[in-house]
Design an enzyme around this catalytic site. Structure first.
Site, PDB file in Angstrom:
ATOM      1  N   ARG A  58       0.871  -1.177   0.000  1.00 14.83           N
ATOM      2  CA  ARG A  58       0.000   0.000   0.000  1.00 14.83           C
ATOM      3  C   ARG A  58       0.910   1.230   0.000  1.00 14.83           C
ATOM      4  O   ARG A  58       2.124   1.130   0.163  1.00 14.83           O
ATOM      5  CB  ARG A  58      -1.034  -0.018   1.139  1.00 14.83           C
ATOM      6  CG  ARG A  58      -0.641  -0.625   2.437  1.00 14.83           C
ATOM      7  CD  ARG A  58       0.457   0.098   3.151  1.00 14.83           C
ATOM      8  NE  ARG A  58       0.151   1.513   3.282  1.00 14.83           N
ATOM      9  CZ  ARG A  58       1.036   2.462   3.497  1.00 14.83           C
ATOM     10  NH1 ARG A  58       2.330   2.174   3.585  1.00 14.83           N
ATOM     11  NH2 ARG A  58       0.688   3.717   3.605  1.00 14.83           N
ATOM     12  N   GLY A  59       0.263   2.406  -0.180  1.00 15.97           N
ATOM     13  CA  GLY A  59       1.043   3.623  -0.356  1.00 15.97           C
ATOM     14  C   GLY A  59       1.177   3.837  -1.859  1.00 15.97           C
ATOM     15  O   GLY A  59       1.550   2.901  -2.598  1.00 15.97           O
ATOM     16  N   ALA A  60       0.850   5.061  -2.305  1.00 18.23           N
ATOM     17  CA  ALA A  60       0.698   5.296  -3.748  1.00 18.23           C
ATOM     18  C   ALA A  60       1.907   4.852  -4.597  1.00 18.23           C
ATOM     19  O   ALA A  60       1.740   4.080  -5.550  1.00 18.23           O
ATOM     20  CB  ALA A  60       0.364   6.771  -3.977  1.00 18.23           C
ATOM     21  N   ARG A 102      -7.311  -0.812  -7.059  1.00 15.17           N
ATOM     22  CA  ARG A 102      -7.669   0.288  -6.142  1.00 15.17           C
ATOM     23  C   ARG A 102      -7.877   1.549  -6.993  1.00 15.17           C
ATOM     24  O   ARG A 102      -7.126   1.759  -7.955  1.00 15.17           O
ATOM     25  CB  ARG A 102      -6.582   0.526  -5.081  1.00 15.17           C
ATOM     26  CG  ARG A 102      -6.485  -0.593  -4.047  1.00 15.17           C
ATOM     27  CD  ARG A 102      -5.557  -0.228  -2.897  1.00 15.17           C
ATOM     28  NE  ARG A 102      -6.213   0.615  -1.913  1.00 15.17           N
ATOM     29  CZ  ARG A 102      -5.568   1.200  -0.901  1.00 15.17           C
ATOM     30  NH1 ARG A 102      -4.256   1.039  -0.762  1.00 15.17           N
ATOM     31  NH2 ARG A 102      -6.220   1.955  -0.028  1.00 15.17           N
ATOM     32  N   GLN A 211      -2.175   2.601   9.747  1.00 17.06           N
ATOM     33  CA  GLN A 211      -0.889   2.725   9.041  1.00 17.06           C
ATOM     34  C   GLN A 211       0.107   3.576   9.840  1.00 17.06           C
ATOM     35  O   GLN A 211       1.320   3.391   9.746  1.00 17.06           O
ATOM     36  CB  GLN A 211      -1.082   3.358   7.658  1.00 17.06           C
ATOM     37  CG  GLN A 211      -1.767   2.474   6.636  1.00 17.06           C
ATOM     38  CD  GLN A 211      -3.257   2.689   6.614  1.00 17.06           C
ATOM     39  OE1 GLN A 211      -3.849   3.095   7.604  1.00 17.06           O
ATOM     40  NE2 GLN A 211      -3.885   2.421   5.483  1.00 17.06           N
ATOM     41  N   ASP A 252      -2.296  10.591  -2.353  1.00 16.92           N
ATOM     42  CA  ASP A 252      -2.578   9.587  -3.386  1.00 16.92           C
ATOM     43  C   ASP A 252      -2.882  10.224  -4.727  1.00 16.92           C
ATOM     44  O   ASP A 252      -2.770   9.583  -5.769  1.00 16.92           O
ATOM     45  CB  ASP A 252      -3.750   8.707  -2.947  1.00 16.92           C
ATOM     46  CG  ASP A 252      -3.307   7.810  -1.809  1.00 16.92           C
ATOM     47  OD1 ASP A 252      -3.262   8.298  -0.665  1.00 16.92           O
ATOM     48  OD2 ASP A 252      -2.948   6.653  -2.081  1.00 16.92           O
ATOM     49  N   ASN A 262      -5.823  12.191   0.364  1.00 14.42           N
ATOM     50  CA  ASN A 262      -4.912  11.362   1.165  1.00 14.42           C
ATOM     51  C   ASN A 262      -5.750  10.577   2.170  1.00 14.42           C
ATOM     52  O   ASN A 262      -6.973  10.706   2.218  1.00 14.42           O
ATOM     53  CB  ASN A 262      -3.866  12.243   1.867  1.00 14.42           C
ATOM     54  CG  ASN A 262      -2.741  11.416   2.474  1.00 14.42           C
ATOM     55  OD1 ASN A 262      -2.208  10.514   1.815  1.00 14.42           O
ATOM     56  ND2 ASN A 262      -2.386  11.675   3.713  1.00 14.42           N
ATOM     57  N   LYS A 263      -5.070   9.767   2.928  1.00 16.55           N
ATOM     58  CA  LYS A 263      -5.736   8.874   3.882  1.00 16.55           C
ATOM     59  C   LYS A 263      -6.808   9.606   4.686  1.00 16.55           C
ATOM     60  O   LYS A 263      -6.596  10.739   5.116  1.00 16.55           O
ATOM     61  CB  LYS A 263      -4.666   8.282   4.813  1.00 16.55           C
ATOM     62  CG  LYS A 263      -5.135   7.347   5.894  1.00 16.55           C
ATOM     63  CD  LYS A 263      -5.967   6.188   5.400  1.00 16.55           C
ATOM     64  CE  LYS A 263      -5.311   5.393   4.308  1.00 16.55           C
ATOM     65  NZ  LYS A 263      -6.249   4.500   3.588  1.00 16.55           N
TER      66      LYS A 263
HETATM   67  O1  MRU Z   1      -4.604   3.025   2.015  1.00 15.92           O
HETATM   68  P1  MRU Z   1      -3.137   3.307   1.910  1.00 15.92           P
HETATM   69  O2  MRU Z   1      -2.361   2.797   3.065  1.00 15.92           O
HETATM   70  O3  MRU Z   1      -2.573   2.879   0.580  1.00 15.92           O
HETATM   71  O4  MRU Z   1      -3.041   4.898   1.950  1.00 15.92           O
HETATM   72  C1  MRU Z   1      -1.771   5.483   1.829  1.00 15.92           C
HETATM   73  C2  MRU Z   1      -1.772   6.951   1.966  1.00 15.92           C
HETATM   74  O5  MRU Z   1      -2.783   7.583   2.123  1.00 15.92           O
HETATM   75  C3  MRU Z   1      -0.432   7.631   1.790  1.00 15.92           C
HETATM   76  O6  MRU Z   1      -0.374   8.786   2.561  1.00 15.92           O
HETATM   77  C4  MRU Z   1      -0.224   7.998   0.311  1.00 15.92           C
HETATM   78  O7  MRU Z   1      -0.434   6.883  -0.505  1.00 15.92           O
HETATM   79  C5  MRU Z   1       1.137   8.544   0.061  1.00 15.92           C
HETATM   80  S1  MRU Z   1       2.411   7.330   0.213  1.00 15.92           S
HETATM   81  C6  MRU Z   1       3.877   8.114  -0.161  1.00 15.92           C
END
Ligand code: MRU
Length: 360
Positions: A58-60, A102, A211, A252, A262-263
């Protein structure tokens, strides 16, 4: 097969989230952190799709990197084809499939487009099947290597906004685990650490899947960075105490007008930061900026299963049958964003104009 052997970076105190291993993709299962360090061997496109959907990766940026390797794994599958044009068809179908894993992080679509463009270029120039495959692997590896370099640059620019001794609050995990290395929002923390500069980081735990607690607190603690874990609903109190001089988060997707997805919970943090006169920074690579999405309202927001809220981590914490709303992301309007920090530098409002300039 679970491979828990020491991985690259581990000896230096950092874990690589995505690792190419000869004929397979080894993926650090982020659902198991911080309790267990387990690398999952992925060999098919479907393995990669499942891993992205289930938040094993996970994470963009990390999602984009994993998907790029997924495209390569696809052309190595049995029945993928024997001619270059058949392999190109497989690349297109697999990219379309991986794109459904996703919806919010634009890096996924960016990486898949890049793999498709690479495959199309190779096919046009009459590349034979074996070099076609090899070039796709090289492209995925390049995406990963470039991400590491990009994040270091983001870290340099972000660090120019911080001073020794500052308190910095972050939400979710935009660290090394979410990228090839360093992270975006956490990159300045690592660079500060390398240079003997002290930052005091507050990590929001980040409900519902934690996270912040499981990943950000873990990776910063492993690196020896001063990190304090707080529940999401403590951010305002910590700010009111004067302990936070800057907020920095990842994203994201950034829309053309500077709105930032973002999250979930990021928007609340941004509003709190504004109320306390604290700058709210967003760190991301150019691949996260989507000029094709006009405003935040056009960003698709993923909704995830209600179990994440009602029985996360195996314990029921809400009555059966209760109505649940579980968006994985929110949008912070551009007016709350003090600056967007990219590998090309620090961008401030007016975003519409200044984000566009980055791509000139
Ligand atoms: O659902 P996730 O864990 O994939 O969400 C991740 C985030 O919101 C991060 O802040 C974002 O992807 C940036 S990662 C450099």
């Amino acid at each position: 097969m679970n491979d828990t052997k020491q991985q690259p970076g581990e000896e230096q105190g950092w874990l690589q989230s995505v690792r190419w291993n000869g004929d397979r993709l080894d993926l650090l299962d982020q659902r198991l952190l911080p309790e267990q360090i387990v690398y999952l061997p992925l060999r098919t496109v479907q393995d990669v799709w499942d891993a992205i959907r289930e938040l094993k990766v996970r994470g963009a940026p990390a999602i984009g990197i994993a998907a790029a390797y997924g495209v390569y794994l696809g052309v190595c599958e049995e029945g993928a084809g024997t001619s270059t044009s058949e392999l190109l068809g497989k690349v297109r179908r697999d990219a379309e499939h991986l794109a459904t894993s996703r919806p919010t992080a634009v890096n996924l679509f960016w990486a898949l487009d890049r793999m498709k463009a690479c495959a199309e270029g190779l096919a046009e120039s009459g590349t034979a099947p074996e070099p076609f495959r090899a070039a796709l692997l090289a492209e995925a590896q390049l995406i990963q290597a470039e991400d590491e370099e990009t994040n270091r640059r983001i870290g340099e620019h972000a660090l120019s906004l911080f001073q020794d001794g500052m308190g910095v609050l972050t939400h979710c995990n935009a660290g090394g685990l979410a990228t090839a290395r360093y992270g975006t929002a956490l990159a300045p923390m690592y660079l500060a650490q390398e240079r003997g500069m002290k930052l005091k980081v507050f990590a929001d735990e980040t409900r519902p899947v934690l996270q912040g607690a499981r990943l950000t607190a873990f990776e910063l603690q492993q690196a020896g960075v001063d990190v304090t874990l707080i529940c999401d609903n403590m951010a305002g109190y910590v700010m009111s105490k004067g302990w936070v001089q800057a907020v920095i988060v990842g994203t994201d997707r950034v829309a053309a007008n500077g709105d930032v997805a973002n999250k979930i919970g990021t928007y609340s943090v941004a509003v709190l930061a504004k109320a306390h006169g604290i700058p709210f920074y967003v760190a991301c690579p150019l691949s996260t900026i989507d000029l094709g999405t006009k405003t935040g309202a056009d960003i698709p927001i993923e909704e995830r299963h209600e179990d994440e809220i009602t029985q996360g981590f195996g314990k029921r914490t809400a009555p059966k049958g209760v109505k649940v709303f579980n968006p994985a992301f929110d949008v912070t309007p551009a007016e709350y964003v003090s600056a967007i920090i990219t590998e090309k530098g620090v961008v401030r409002a007016p975003y519409e104009e200044n984000l566009r300039k980055l791509f000139d």
